[in-house]
Design a protein around this motif. Structure first.
Motif, short mmCIF file in Angstrom:
data_model
loop_
_atom_site.label_atom_id
_atom_site.label_comp_id
_atom_site.label_asym_id
_atom_site.label_seq_id
_atom_site.Cartn_x
_atom_site.Cartn_y
_atom_site.Cartn_z
N PRO A 1 -58.09 -22.49 -2.24
CA PRO A 1 -57.62 -22.13 -3.59
C PRO A 1 -56.75 -23.19 -4.23
CG PRO A 1 -56.35 -20.97 -1.94
CD PRO A 1 -57.40 -21.73 -1.19
N PHE A 2 -56.64 -23.12 -5.55
CA PHE A 2 -55.62 -23.88 -6.28
C PHE A 2 -54.37 -23.04 -6.25
CE2 PHE A 2 -58.41 -26.47 -9.50
CZ PHE A 2 -58.85 -27.26 -8.45
N ARG A 3 -53.23 -23.68 -6.03
CA ARG A 3 -51.96 -22.94 -6.02
C ARG A 3 -50.99 -23.56 -7.01
NH1 ARG A 3 -51.67 -19.70 -1.42
NH2 ARG A 3 -53.22 -20.28 0.16
N ASN A 4 -50.15 -22.71 -7.57
CA ASN A 4 -49.11 -23.27 -8.45
C ASN A 4 -47.94 -23.74 -7.59
OD1 ASN A 4 -47.58 -21.07 -7.76
ND2 ASN A 4 -48.04 -19.94 -9.64
N GLU A 5 -46.91 -24.25 -8.26
CA GLU A 5 -45.79 -24.82 -7.51
C GLU A 5 -45.16 -23.85 -6.54
OE1 GLU A 5 -42.77 -27.25 -9.81
OE2 GLU A 5 -44.46 -27.09 -11.21
N GLY A 6 -45.15 -22.56 -6.93
CA GLY A 6 -44.55 -21.55 -6.07
C GLY A 6 -45.46 -21.15 -4.92
N GLY A 7 -46.65 -21.71 -4.88
CA GLY A 7 -47.57 -21.40 -3.78
C GLY A 7 -48.50 -20.25 -4.08
N GLU A 8 -48.40 -19.67 -5.31
CA GLU A 8 -49.30 -18.55 -5.60
C GLU A 8 -50.69 -19.06 -5.97
OE1 GLU A 8 -47.25 -16.55 -8.82
OE2 GLU A 8 -45.50 -17.07 -7.65
N VAL A 9 -51.68 -18.27 -5.57
CA VAL A 9 -53.07 -18.66 -5.82
C VAL A 9 -53.43 -18.44 -7.28
CG1 VAL A 9 -55.46 -17.99 -5.32
CG2 VAL A 9 -53.80 -18.20 -3.45
N LEU A 10 -54.13 -19.42 -7.85
CA LEU A 10 -54.61 -19.29 -9.23
C LEU A 10 -55.93 -18.52 -9.19
CD1 LEU A 10 -53.83 -20.59 -12.05
CD2 LEU A 10 -55.68 -22.18 -11.56
#
Ligand code: UDP
Ligand code: LCN
Length: 796
Positions: free
Chosen positions: A361-370
């Motif tokens: 997955p792509f993740r944002n800076e906080g590590g959450e999945v986009l």
């Protein structure tokens, strides 16, 4: 050249003065720039004038025949001349004084920056990217016709340099043969062979022994004796193969020959696992083609995997090894998958025994999945985290680092750079379609088009192109263009992104890293229409309904006269594909409408079905054309994505009815639909901008069309149908020639053999010479760190 020009100026001041005035005054939609076609037209018209006649065949004509671009601001005219493929010179002209001077690329780019409103009096500290010093001592091709044949050149150059001049090649070769291993098993040579003499002795003993054994013997039968001389598995399965390898190596050690060297390296067991990186779009095997950012690249990679796996299996077998090859396609996991399999972490690839798609997955800076799909223009901030997570996943899946990493398109190429740099693996990149060639002045006006993030993409391209060990292109023109047009890669040689940085030498297309390896069309799916026993006749009722049936929620138009042949086109509904241009050309030609119906497979008919702004605009335009020109009885528009097998049968179905295929793109990097249509036997009409210019030999196995000239395009088609009407064999002639062209030049099996050979040869040279280019790598890392990362963080 400059002195001659100056002298000529002095003698023809009045004529030259009027020419310059015309150049300054030429209207170009308010732009300060003139492109090659405008310049050529203006100059040729000028030659036809009374005053202009004296410039005929002069040094001035020589200059203007190479003029690629003119930037103007009274009284100045700056001219970029492409004096040879990939070679530019720049001139500054004062139109009032009738003065000409040669300037360097920086001056030229600075002038352009000023013209687009970047006003600070030229920033002398603006960053300049110039790769020239790094490549100064590196061998380069000389002849334009050699561009794209990098490996042949490299073999010639380096074999003489290494084995003859430095006389170090033998030792290097020995060391190289000693490094091969597979999961702890030593291949090729064991510790008994520790210098060149002992290698030569072992080879002599080996040959003597093998000449005595049974010709049917295999590695298993001879390995004990050969191991006692120092040989490990990997030399071949059959005795004749092992002997051939021994002989080749003996020849190389005695007097290296580039052809033998390539053959020898081509058989060394080096490639057991490959990672192919393609993050953007919906990468899947079903229901994905035609979704945003999802087209030929997916088809290319899946066919490539099948071909590579098959070829690797065969080669590993002949090398006498029992190892299963491993190919992983690394892509993005999209939880919100729109009914595709893009939410699955792992997926077996059909038609292979062990190749998989791995999704991370792509993740944002906080590590959450986009969760959702995002446009390929906006994925930059995710790639670094994606590459770190992918590295861990790959190592755990493969159990070891791969032997080769192949990047695809700008994002995949950048990730391949990050991965191969960390894993120390040979890196190959494939462009598919660089955006720079698709959008005019995309670098110059990067600030005006923030939604495309061109500045980030071009930075990524520069990093990965320069870092790659080798680059594969589908055609010659993709690298070096034509006499008249600049190649996709060539367009990175110098350009400017005002207020950001200036590229003085971004890539040199004479670098031997470029190799042309053309893709094919899946032979299981795309085969000639007359191979009746293979045809999918069970789909014919459905195809008939799709083409001639009543209108449904995914179609528009019902063909009134079913007897007319079909003009077929199929593509993503992007602006660049110019499908609406073809529909307009058809609509505006009563002669063509009289002779044939038009079948369009593209996008969707309902705007609400599309999340892509460009596509929505194209859908609207299509409906407008239907209304404006009353097309509902002559054009059938299917807003539906066809599965590969159905698409294959549809091409043939159109061929049964003696139709044609048209590919009208404003620019097409390669054009898989072109070779698919051709090999099924459809006479082809395809754009003269991009790959089709090279695939098709105009008039022989198809026709080039100018997508910017509707009337001419329609006339070409109408002329063809008229001729076929009078002379039906003409259709068969074109059909046969199209099939022959593809079968000779565009096949996946040729592709796989070539790619594997290249990987070995570049791997070898990287090992034995300084091809690794440590300085370049460190510089690119810095450029990536200081430029790319900031730009990526600012993605709009
Ligand atoms: N394609 C398909 N069904 C569709 C639309 C496209 O199978 O409804 C396939 C087409 O046969 C070709 C690929 O998608 O294999 C498009 O590749 P091409 O190189 O022509 O263009 P791209 O989309 O990569 O720009
Ligand atoms: C992308 C494109 O736009 C096409 O022109 C190519 O055929 C395709 O990729 C496969 O390389």
């Amino acid at each position: 050249m400059l002195n001659k020009l100056k002298e000529f100026h002095n003698n023809h001041r009045s004529a030259i003065y009027s020419l310059f005035q015309q150049l300054l005054q030429k209207e170009s939609e308010g732009s300060p720039f003139l492109l090659r076609s405008d310049i050529q037209k203006l100059y040729n018209d000028f030659l036809d004038s009374e005053q202009g006649a004296q410039l005929n065949k002069s040094i001035m004509s020589e200059l203007f025949s190479s003029a690629q671009e003119i930037s103007r601001s009274e009284p100045w005219i700056y001219l970029a001349a492409r004096v040879a493929i990939g070679k530019f010179r720049y001139f500054r002209i004062h139109s009032e004084e009738v003065e000409i001077d040669e300037i360097d690329v920086t001056d030229y780019l600075e002038f352009k920056e000023r013209l687009v409103g970047y006003t600070p009096p030229t920033d002398e500290f603006l960053l300049e990217l110039d790769m020239t010093p790094f490549n100064r001592d590196f061998p380069k091709l000389q002849e334009p016709r050699s561009i794209g044949k990098g490996v042949e050149f490299l073999n010639r150059q380096l074999s003489s340099k290494l084995f003859v001049e430095a006389s170090d090649g033998d030792r290097m070769m020995l060391n190289f043969l000693r490094v091969h291993q597979h999961r702890g098993t030593q291949l090729m040579l064991n510790g008994m062979v520790d210098d060149v003499d002992s290698l030569q002795t072992a080879l002599r003993k080996g040959v003597r022994y093998l000449n005595q054994v049974d010709a049917d013997a295999e590695w298993e039968d001879v390995h004990a004796t050969l191991a006692s001389y120092g040989f490990q598995p990997g030399w071949g399965r059959k005795v004749e193969d092992i002997l051939a390898m021994f002989h080749m190596l003996m020849d190389i050690l005695e007097a290296p020959d580039p052809t033998i060297l390539e053959q020898f390296l081509g058989r060394i067991p080096m490639i057991f696992s490959i990672v192919i990186v393609s993050p953007h779009g919906f990468f899947g095997q079903e229901n994905v083609l035609g979704l945003p950012d999802t087209g030929g690249q997916v088809v290319y990679i899946l066919d490539q995997v099948r071909a590579l796996e098959k070829e690797m299996k065969e080669q590993i077998y002949h090398q006498g090894l029992d190892i299963e090859p491993n190919i992983v396609v690394l892509t993005r996991l999209i939880p919100d998958s729109h009914g595709t399999s893009c939410n699955q972490r792992e997926e077996q690839i059909a038609g292979t025994s062990g190749s998989v798609i791995l999704r991370v997955p792509f993740r944002n800076e906080g590590g959450e999945v986009l969760n959702q799909w995002i446009s390929r223009f906006k994925i930059w901030p995710y790639l670094e985290r994606f590459s770190r997570e992918s590295e861990r996943k790959l190592l755990s899946y493969l159990g070891a680092r791969p032997d080769l990493i192949i990047g695809n398109y700008s994002d995949g190429n950048l990730v391949s750079f990050l991965l191969s740099r960390r894993m120390k693996v040979t890196q190959c990149i494939i462009a598919h379609a660089l955006e720079k060639a698709k959008y005019l002045f995309s670098g110059l006006y990067w600030k005006e088009n923030p939604e495309y993030n061109f500045q980030t993409q071009f930075t990524a391209d520069l990093v990965s192109m320069n870092a790659a060990d080798f680059i594969i292109s589908s055609t010659y023109q993709e690298i070096a263009g034509t006499e008249d047009s600049i190649g996709q890669y060539e367009s990175y040689s110098s350009f400017t992104m005002p207020a950001l940085y200036r590229v003085i030498n971004g890539i040199n297309i004479y670098d031997p890293k470029f190799n042309i390896v053309s893709p094919g069309a899946d032979e299981r799916v795309y085969f000639p229409y007359y191979e009746k026993e293979r045809r999918l006749t069970e789909t014919h009722d459905e195809l008939n309904e799709l083409i001639f049936g009543t209108a449904t929620e995914f179609s528009r138009g019902v063909l009134h006269d079913r007897e007319k042949p079909l003009i077929f086109t199929m593509a993503r509904l992007d602006k660049v594909k110019n499908i609406t241009g073809l529909v307009a050309a058809y609509a505006q030609s009563p002669r063509l409408r009289e002779q044939a119906n038009l079948l369009v497979v593209a996008g969707s008919v309902d705007q609400n079905d599309s999340a892509d702004a460009e596509e929505r605009y194209q859908i609207e335009t299509m409906h407008r054309l239907f209304e404006q020109y009353g097309l509902d009885q002559q054009v059938r528009w299917l807003g539906k994505h066809l599965q590969k097998n159905k698409a294959g049968e549809l091409y043939r179905y159109v061929a049964d009815h003696r139709g044609v295929f048209v590919q009208p793109a404003l620019f097409e990097a390669f054009g898989l639909t072109v070779i698919e249509a051709m090999v099924t036997g459809l006479p082809i009409f395809a754009t003269m901008y991009g790959g089709p210019l090279e695939i098709i030999q105009n008039g022989k196995n198809g026709f080039h069309i100018d997508p910017n000239n509707n009337a001419e395009l329609a006339d070409k088609l109408a002329d063809f149908f008229e001729r076929v009407h009078k002379e039906p064999q003409y259709w068969d002639k074109l059909s046969r020639a199209a099939i022959d062209r593809v079968q000779e030049k565009y096949t996946w099996s040729l592709y796989a053999k070539r790619l594997l050979t290249l990987s070995r040869v570049y791997g070898f040279w990287k090992y034995v010479s300084n091809l690794e280019r440590e300085e370049t790598r460190r510089y690119l890392e810095m450029f990536h760190g200081l430029m790319f990362r900031n730009l990526a963080a600012e993605t709009h």
